[in-house]
Scaffold this active site. Structure first.
Site, mmCIF file in Angstrom:
data_model
loop_
_atom_site.group_PDB
_atom_site.id
_atom_site.type_symbol
_atom_site.label_atom_id
_atom_site.label_comp_id
_atom_site.label_asym_id
_atom_site.label_seq_id
_atom_site.Cartn_x
_atom_site.Cartn_y
_atom_site.Cartn_z
ATOM 1 N N LYS A 12 38.809 46.286 31.055
ATOM 2 C CA LYS A 12 39.783 46.624 32.017
ATOM 3 C C LYS A 12 41.343 45.998 31.525
ATOM 4 O O LYS A 12 42.144 46.530 31.697
ATOM 5 C CB LYS A 12 39.693 45.830 33.183
ATOM 6 N N SER A 13 41.337 44.737 30.786
ATOM 7 C CA SER A 13 42.488 44.208 30.452
ATOM 8 C C SER A 13 43.146 45.005 29.417
ATOM 9 O O SER A 13 44.563 45.182 29.322
ATOM 10 C CB SER A 13 42.094 42.761 30.022
ATOM 11 N N ARG B 287 48.251 38.936 48.038
ATOM 12 C CA ARG B 287 48.227 38.062 46.730
ATOM 13 C C ARG B 287 49.307 37.598 46.580
ATOM 14 O O ARG B 287 50.401 38.167 46.054
ATOM 15 C CB ARG B 287 47.473 38.728 45.669
ATOM 16 N N SER C 259 47.958 31.357 32.292
ATOM 17 C CA SER C 259 47.567 32.520 32.829
ATOM 18 C C SER C 259 47.888 33.612 31.640
ATOM 19 O O SER C 259 49.269 33.608 31.456
ATOM 20 C CB SER C 259 48.232 32.873 34.128
ATOM 21 N N ASP D 249 37.280 34.760 35.155
ATOM 22 C CA ASP D 249 37.015 35.889 35.901
ATOM 23 C C ASP D 249 35.282 36.003 36.097
ATOM 24 O O ASP D 249 34.654 36.730 36.901
ATOM 25 C CB ASP D 249 37.357 37.426 35.159
ATOM 26 N N LYS E 255 42.978 35.150 43.193
ATOM 27 C CA LYS E 255 42.314 36.327 42.787
ATOM 28 C C LYS E 255 42.437 37.159 43.727
ATOM 29 O O LYS E 255 43.168 37.202 44.816
ATOM 30 C CB LYS E 255 41.127 35.745 41.915
ATOM 31 N N ARG F 153 34.145 41.170 41.900
ATOM 32 C CA ARG F 153 33.324 40.359 41.392
ATOM 33 C C ARG F 153 32.568 39.662 42.163
ATOM 34 O O ARG F 153 31.343 39.162 41.829
ATOM 35 C CB ARG F 153 34.171 39.569 40.704
#
Length: 430
Positions: free
Chosen positions: A24-25, A123, A168, A316, A343, A388
């Site tokens: 995904k990243s 968020r 991060s 994650d 998250k 998740r």
């Protein structure tokens, strides 16, 4: 709102899987970084999930042309210059998409509005918008730029020297992308190396990114970067759910193929290995990323573990790791993980509520939690729209059966997750 029931695994399973969702990243970054070239990028195995397709759609709104080949390859042709869109840019549920696009667009002339679904709009974005504002970016939104929709009035940025208070990859990537359009060399420092896909990929495209006395140095672009040409590896964060499955079900074995073995991405596997799971790693190639195979085998009851270091490398995977902790012998603890609070959900609260519902004793800290190992009981789990959480407790269902509410969110990162899980046990959509 969808609900899924997972039945206990009736017998040990052996799974060899090359169908894990693409990373995904890296897929997010392929969509965005292709805009920094002046030639078409060719990407194989791009993740066709809601989050990453949202990032690709935004690239198209900015003037790129995306074309799918017959065998699933994706060609992204950038525009001569990024164009000001005539509509808002919808990131869906993707925090990575919103935070990285903030950095990329902050230095582009024009007006841009980033929004997302109801979960993403709740968020916090200040961790990215505040440092960008400090280097001259014009970003506004609800709560003074903390909540989306975010409005970016792009323009030339100042060079900067920024020491981040948080480790991060999203913050780092946003600042690196902004620095590419600065008026001189910029410097970025973090206390502990976070996931480094951005540095690897941009350097591979020809960006001038280096290291100097603990700082990451970023020189502004002098010319367009070379196009991307890569096959996106399988996502180790997605693969980790099935690693946990093999580690907790007696007699089970799972082989996960074509996985990114980037050291900043497989720390959770190392932790699971410390708990007693049997692991085997094989690297097959290493271009932008080391890629290979991981085999995980059940090797007896797991042991409790303390996790307080290298948190940025496994942030994650902590929800899935909590399932392994729930059945381990002894008390496991996670500390220095306050990042979990921001998250897709407050993952500290979400994980502990779910474990409590399953009969596991827990303790909550501001920056983590303790899990007292025991025996999981069947329960109904609310995912709170967090993919998740949904997938972690679906894996828990292999031991005791589980119903998970609000599972549509799984499509944001791993559309075929339940198809693979169904090869191990019975999965019903309710």
């Amino acid at each position: 709102m969808s609900r899924v029931r997972v039945s206990p695994a009736g017998e040990p399973f052996r799974l060899r899987c090359d169908e894990i969702a693409a990373d995904k990243s890296i897929s997010h970054r392929c969509a965005m970084f292709s805009l920094l070239s002046n030639r078409p990028s060719v990407v194989e195995n791009f993740l066709r999930a809601e989050d990453t397709l949202a990032s690709l759609s935004i690239a198209e709104q900015l003037g790129a042309r995306a074309e799918w080949g017959e065998e699933g390859s994706l060609t992204i042709t950038p525009p001569e210059s990024l164009q000001e869109p005539d509509d808002i840019l919808d990131c869906g549920n993707a925090g990575t998409g919103m935070r990285l696009y903030c950095g990329l667009l902050a230095g582009v002339e024009g007006s841009f509005v980033l929004t997302g679904d109801r979960y993403l709009r709740a968020r916090p974005m200040k961790r990215v918008t505040a440092p960008l504002q400090s280097v001259g970016a014009k970003i506004d939104g609800r709560e003074y730029g903390n909540l989306a929709p975010l409005h970016i009035r792009g323009g030339r940025l100042k060079a900067f020297r920024y020491e981040s208070p948080v480790d991060s990859a999203q913050v780092k990537s946003a600042l690196i992308l902004a620095a590419l359009r600065g008026d001189g060399r910029s410097y970025y420092r973090e206390n502990f190396l976070s996931r480094d896909h951005t540095e690897r990929m941009l350097s591979g495209m020809g960006a001038s990114i280096g290291k100097e006395e603990g700082w990451i140095t970023i020189d502004p672009l002098q010319k367009p970067l070379a196009p991307l040409k890569l096959r996106v590896p399988a996502d180790p964060s997605s693969a980790f759910f099935f690693a946990v499955a093999a580690a907790v079900v007696p007699g089970a074995e799972v082989t996960l193929e074509r996985i990114s073995l980037n050291p900043t991405r497989i720390e959770a596997f190392r932790v699971l290995e410390r708990m007693g799971a049997q692991m085997e790693y094989r690297i097959h190639q290493d271009l932008y990323e080391p890629i290979g195979t991981i085999t995980v085998r059940y090797d007896g009851k797991l042991r409790a573990v303390e996790v307080s270091e290298r948190i940025p490398w496994l942030i994650d995977e902590l929800p899935a790791l909590a399932v392994a902790m729930a059945v381990a012998q002894g008390t496991s603890r996670v500390r220095n993980a306050a990042e979990l609070r921001v998250k897709e959900s407050d993952r500290i609260a979400s994980v502990l509520r779910a474990l409590d519902a399953c009969g596991i004793e827990t303790e909550e800290y501001e920056d983590g939690y303790a899990v007292h190992g025991g025996s999981l009981h069947s329960a109904v789990i609310d995912s709170h729209g967090d993919h998740r959480i949904a997938m972690s407790f679906a894996i828990a269902g292999l031991l005791c059966g589980m119903e998970i509410e609000d599972t549509d969110c799984v499509a944001t990162s791993f559309p075929n997750f339940f198809d693979i899980l169904a090869r191990m046990t019975k999965v019903e959509c309710l």
